[in-house]
Motif scaffolding. Sequence first.
Motif, PDB file in Angstrom:
ATOM      1  N   CYS A  52       1.244  -1.009   0.089  1.00  0.00           N
ATOM      2  CA  CYS A  52       0.419  -0.269  -0.298  1.00  0.00           C
ATOM      3  C   CYS A  52       0.771   1.309  -0.258  1.00  0.00           C
ATOM      4  CB  CYS A  52      -1.253   0.255   1.173  1.00  0.00           C
ATOM      5  SG  CYS A  52      -0.202   0.241   2.769  1.00  0.00           S
ATOM      6  N   VAL A  53       0.105   2.161  -0.126  1.00  0.00           N
ATOM      7  CA  VAL A  53       0.692   4.063  -0.340  1.00  0.00           C
ATOM      8  C   VAL A  53       0.081   4.203   0.519  1.00  0.00           C
ATOM      9  CG1 VAL A  53       1.272   5.574  -1.506  1.00  0.00           C
ATOM     10  CG2 VAL A  53       1.372   4.039  -2.794  1.00  0.00           C
ATOM     11  N   SER A  54       1.091   4.515   1.960  1.00  0.00           N
ATOM     12  CA  SER A  54       0.080   5.531   3.150  1.00  0.00           C
ATOM     13  C   SER A  54       0.678   6.598   3.786  1.00  0.00           C
ATOM     14  CB  SER A  54       0.060   4.600   3.816  1.00  0.00           C
ATOM     15  OG  SER A  54       0.103   4.518   5.037  1.00  0.00           O
ATOM     16  N   THR A  55      -0.499   7.116   3.749  1.00  0.00           N
ATOM     17  CA  THR A  55       0.165   9.012   5.095  1.00  0.00           C
ATOM     18  C   THR A  55       0.381   8.168   6.165  1.00  0.00           C
ATOM     19  OG1 THR A  55      -2.085   9.544   4.634  1.00  0.00           O
ATOM     20  CG2 THR A  55      -0.027  10.473   3.176  1.00  0.00           C
ATOM     21  N   GLY A  56       0.005   7.114   6.644  1.00  0.00           N
ATOM     22  CA  GLY A  56      -0.465   7.088   8.161  1.00  0.00           C
ATOM     23  C   GLY A  56      -0.745   5.841   9.174  1.00  0.00           C
ATOM     24  N   ASN A  57      -2.594   5.677   8.645  1.00  0.00           N
ATOM     25  CA  ASN A  57      -3.300   4.916   9.439  1.00  0.00           C
ATOM     26  C   ASN A  57      -2.761   3.239   7.823  1.00  0.00           C
ATOM     27  OD1 ASN A  57      -3.632   6.094  10.992  1.00  0.00           O
ATOM     28  ND2 ASN A  57      -5.434   7.821   9.910  1.00  0.00           N
ATOM     29  N   THR A  58      -3.421   4.213   6.769  1.00  0.00           N
ATOM     30  CA  THR A  58      -3.205   2.445   5.656  1.00  0.00           C
ATOM     31  C   THR A  58      -2.155   1.773   6.031  1.00  0.00           C
ATOM     32  OG1 THR A  58      -4.476   3.518   4.421  1.00  0.00           O
ATOM     33  CG2 THR A  58      -3.659   1.565   3.215  1.00  0.00           C
ATOM     34  N   SER A  59      -1.208   2.079   6.433  1.00  0.00           N
ATOM     35  CA  SER A  59       0.339   1.476   6.447  1.00  0.00           C
ATOM     36  C   SER A  59       0.012   0.254   7.770  1.00  0.00           C
ATOM     37  CB  SER A  59       1.136   2.136   6.830  1.00  0.00           C
ATOM     38  OG  SER A  59       1.704   3.306   6.952  1.00  0.00           O
ATOM     39  N   ALA A  60      -0.155   1.170   8.884  1.00  0.00           N
ATOM     40  CA  ALA A  60      -0.735   0.502   9.935  1.00  0.00           C
ATOM     41  C   ALA A  60      -1.763  -0.593  10.054  1.00  0.00           C
ATOM     42  CB  ALA A  60      -0.798   1.327  11.211  1.00  0.00           C
ATOM     43  N   SER A  61      -2.661  -0.221   9.203  1.00  0.00           N
ATOM     44  CA  SER A  61      -3.468  -1.711   8.947  1.00  0.00           C
ATOM     45  C   SER A  61      -2.950  -2.436   8.702  1.00  0.00           C
ATOM     46  CB  SER A  61      -4.235  -0.951   9.169  1.00  0.00           C
ATOM     47  OG  SER A  61      -5.843  -1.686   8.803  1.00  0.00           O
ATOM     48  N   ALA A  67      -2.740  17.946   8.787  1.00  0.00           N
ATOM     49  CA  ALA A  67      -4.035  16.719   8.975  1.00  0.00           C
ATOM     50  C   ALA A  67      -2.928  15.128   7.972  1.00  0.00           C
ATOM     51  CB  ALA A  67      -5.526  16.601   8.886  1.00  0.00           C
ATOM     52  N   THR A  68      -2.405  14.402   8.527  1.00  0.00           N
ATOM     53  CA  THR A  68      -1.533  13.736   7.098  1.00  0.00           C
ATOM     54  C   THR A  68      -2.283  13.089   6.501  1.00  0.00           C
ATOM     55  OG1 THR A  68      -0.370  13.054   8.921  1.00  0.00           O
ATOM     56  CG2 THR A  68       0.587  14.752   8.085  1.00  0.00           C
ATOM     57  N   GLY A 102      -9.900   8.296  13.400  1.00  0.00           N
ATOM     58  CA  GLY A 102      -8.327   7.358  13.822  1.00  0.00           C
ATOM     59  C   GLY A 102      -8.356   8.075  15.692  1.00  0.00           C
ATOM     60  N   ASN A 103      -7.425   7.505  16.271  1.00  0.00           N
ATOM     61  CA  ASN A 103      -7.186   7.463  17.576  1.00  0.00           C
ATOM     62  C   ASN A 103      -6.241   8.990  17.897  1.00  0.00           C
ATOM     63  OD1 ASN A 103      -5.224   6.420  20.137  1.00  0.00           O
ATOM     64  ND2 ASN A 103      -7.371   5.598  19.947  1.00  0.00           N
ATOM     65  N   VAL A 104      -6.562   9.305  19.010  1.00  0.00           N
ATOM     66  CA  VAL A 104      -6.125  10.468  19.978  1.00  0.00           C
ATOM     67  C   VAL A 104      -3.551  10.494  19.155  1.00  0.00           C
ATOM     68  CG1 VAL A 104      -5.089   9.836  22.355  1.00  0.00           C
ATOM     69  CG2 VAL A 104      -6.067  12.971  21.009  1.00  0.00           C
ATOM     70  N   LEU A 105      -4.135   8.982  19.836  1.00  0.00           N
ATOM     71  CA  LEU A 105      -2.068   8.418  19.779  1.00  0.00           C
ATOM     72  C   LEU A 105      -1.465   8.462  18.362  1.00  0.00           C
ATOM     73  CD1 LEU A 105      -1.875   6.726  22.822  1.00  0.00           C
ATOM     74  CD2 LEU A 105      -2.073   8.795  23.004  1.00  0.00           C
ATOM     75  N   LYS A 106      -2.703   8.854  17.835  1.00  0.00           N
ATOM     76  CA  LYS A 106      -1.465   8.703  16.069  1.00  0.00           C
ATOM     77  C   LYS A 106      -0.624  10.169  15.751  1.00  0.00           C
ATOM     78  CE  LYS A 106      -3.673   4.906  14.035  1.00  0.00           C
ATOM     79  NZ  LYS A 106      -3.034   3.812  13.181  1.00  0.00           N
ATOM     80  N   HIS A 108       8.005  10.378   2.158  1.00  0.00           N
ATOM     81  CA  HIS A 108       9.289  10.268   3.114  1.00  0.00           C
ATOM     82  C   HIS A 108       8.849  11.987   4.258  1.00  0.00           C
ATOM     83  CE1 HIS A 108      13.719  11.379   4.200  1.00  0.00           C
ATOM     84  NE2 HIS A 108      13.735  10.589   4.881  1.00  0.00           N
ATOM     85  N   GLY A 109       8.605  11.665   5.189  1.00  0.00           N
ATOM     86  CA  GLY A 109       9.546  12.707   6.358  1.00  0.00           C
ATOM     87  C   GLY A 109       7.438  12.854   6.031  1.00  0.00           C
ATOM     88  N   ASN A 110       6.295  12.534   5.648  1.00  0.00           N
ATOM     89  CA  ASN A 110       5.759  13.171   5.723  1.00  0.00           C
ATOM     90  C   ASN A 110       4.317  12.149   6.222  1.00  0.00           C
ATOM     91  OD1 ASN A 110       4.866  15.757   4.469  1.00  0.00           O
ATOM     92  ND2 ASN A 110       5.444  14.600   2.876  1.00  0.00           N
ATOM     93  N   ILE A 111       4.988  12.092   7.345  1.00  0.00           N
ATOM     94  CA  ILE A 111       4.199  10.705   8.106  1.00  0.00           C
ATOM     95  C   ILE A 111       4.542  10.842   9.926  1.00  0.00           C
ATOM     96  CG2 ILE A 111       5.761   8.652   8.133  1.00  0.00           C
ATOM     97  CD1 ILE A 111       3.941   6.701   7.831  1.00  0.00           C
ATOM     98  N   SER A 112       3.733  11.386  10.796  1.00  0.00           N
ATOM     99  CA  SER A 112       3.702  10.845  12.186  1.00  0.00           C
ATOM    100  C   SER A 112       4.205   9.817  12.502  1.00  0.00           C
ATOM    101  CB  SER A 112       2.214  11.009  12.300  1.00  0.00           C
ATOM    102  OG  SER A 112       1.622   9.921  12.962  1.00  0.00           O
ATOM    103  N   TYR A 113       5.526   9.881  13.456  1.00  0.00           N
ATOM    104  CA  TYR A 113       6.135   8.417  14.314  1.00  0.00           C
ATOM    105  C   TYR A 113       5.314   8.049  14.334  1.00  0.00           C
ATOM    106  CZ  TYR A 113      10.664  10.958  12.647  1.00  0.00           C
ATOM    107  OH  TYR A 113      11.193  11.226  12.452  1.00  0.00           O
TER     108      TYR A 113
END
Length: 416
Positions: free
Chosen positions: A123-132, A289-290, A368-372, A150-155
């Motif tokens: 998958c290509v992801s800005t975050g949530n898709t990759s985690a799931s 809001a990535t 999404g969750n507050v801790l994302k 690169h550099g556009n995703i929350s840790y």
Amino acid sequence: MDVLYNCVKCGGLLEATYPGLSLDPVDIRRTWRERRMSNTALDQSGVWRYREFFPYLDDYSRVVTLREGNTPVLEAPAAAAYAGMKRLVFKHQGYNPTGSFKDNGMTCGTAQAIRLGMKRVACVSTGNTSASMAAYASAAGLAPIIFIPHGNISYGKLAQALEYGAKTLQVEANFDQILALVRIVAERLGIYLLNSINPFRIEGQKSIMVELMDQRDWRVPDWVVLPGGNLGNTSAFGKALREMKALGLIDKLPRLAVIQAAGSAPFYDYVRHGAEGKFPTVEHPETLATAIKIGDPVSWPKALLEVNTTGGVVESVTEQEIADAKAQIGLCGIGCEPASAATLAGIRKLVAAGTLDRDADVVAVLTGNVLKDPDYIYKYHTGQLKGPGGEPIRSTFGNQPTVVPNDADQIAAILG
């Protein structure tokens, strides 16, 4: 079986259909409700509990479920007051196993990958898709491959992908550019894509609306409000609602309101200008809001159909409006990631414009969750948050921590 995402004739995204599907509304509602008491894995899933609604599998034995779905509908009086409404509730998808709505779709997309005999998924992801995807692929014994800007995703999100064992490639490009690249690579190497171009992921995300109606005893709200990024949820929600109405499960359609971040709002721009001509992609989308930082959403034609069918609207909100709305959601004891807060910010604007009545029955979806993205939260409350262009974002509802000495008298004086 062929691996297809687009129609070979028109190029449009495919969707799953079930000709001749007929469900007795009374019987199936009873079955779905009774399954809440079951201890079997399929029935404990808030997705597969409703499997008759998307019957594309003939064998459920290899379905991988992490007990996704089962997300609550939460009262939010402080958020309602902020928006100028009498009442507002949130359907909070952040309660999913990996903390976002993506789990509803990923369990179904993974099941189809297994059905097709695939070994690797991507998958290509800005975050949530990759985690799931990483979680479900690893649980299924598949090899997950993730491509991120690169550099556009929350840790917080990147950490999940790494923890769940995904091979992670950080590409020097934005989401839309990477998706085009990955489609070429996936076809060449026989890798199954699990982005929202995948029609079976959309089938899983339909369950969000089915579960919502079940939780409301099949009473349809006036509005369902959701953030808009790649617009897969918009297409999934609308499809679910249309199909439920056709099957007699609900008696009307709620209106959909899709909210985009102003710096990444091509769908809003298109609808605002009458939905004519070429779709106005945003080459360099910008938003903190990535999760909705997407300038060329692949699902926009489907989303446009669903918005029009429900008599819905599309709105955009600024970084400041998102940040302040997020703080107000937090005051409800709920919390969410930045993209989710676009819903409340949008509702506030729609109420102020008279589009949405303050007495309306509204469900806002938090994705999404507050801790994302905890860095965002800390910087907002301490007055350090800056927009994509470096402009300061006011800490309107800031809650800055106070440094105190190791002295009981002084602490008591501060606390009053």
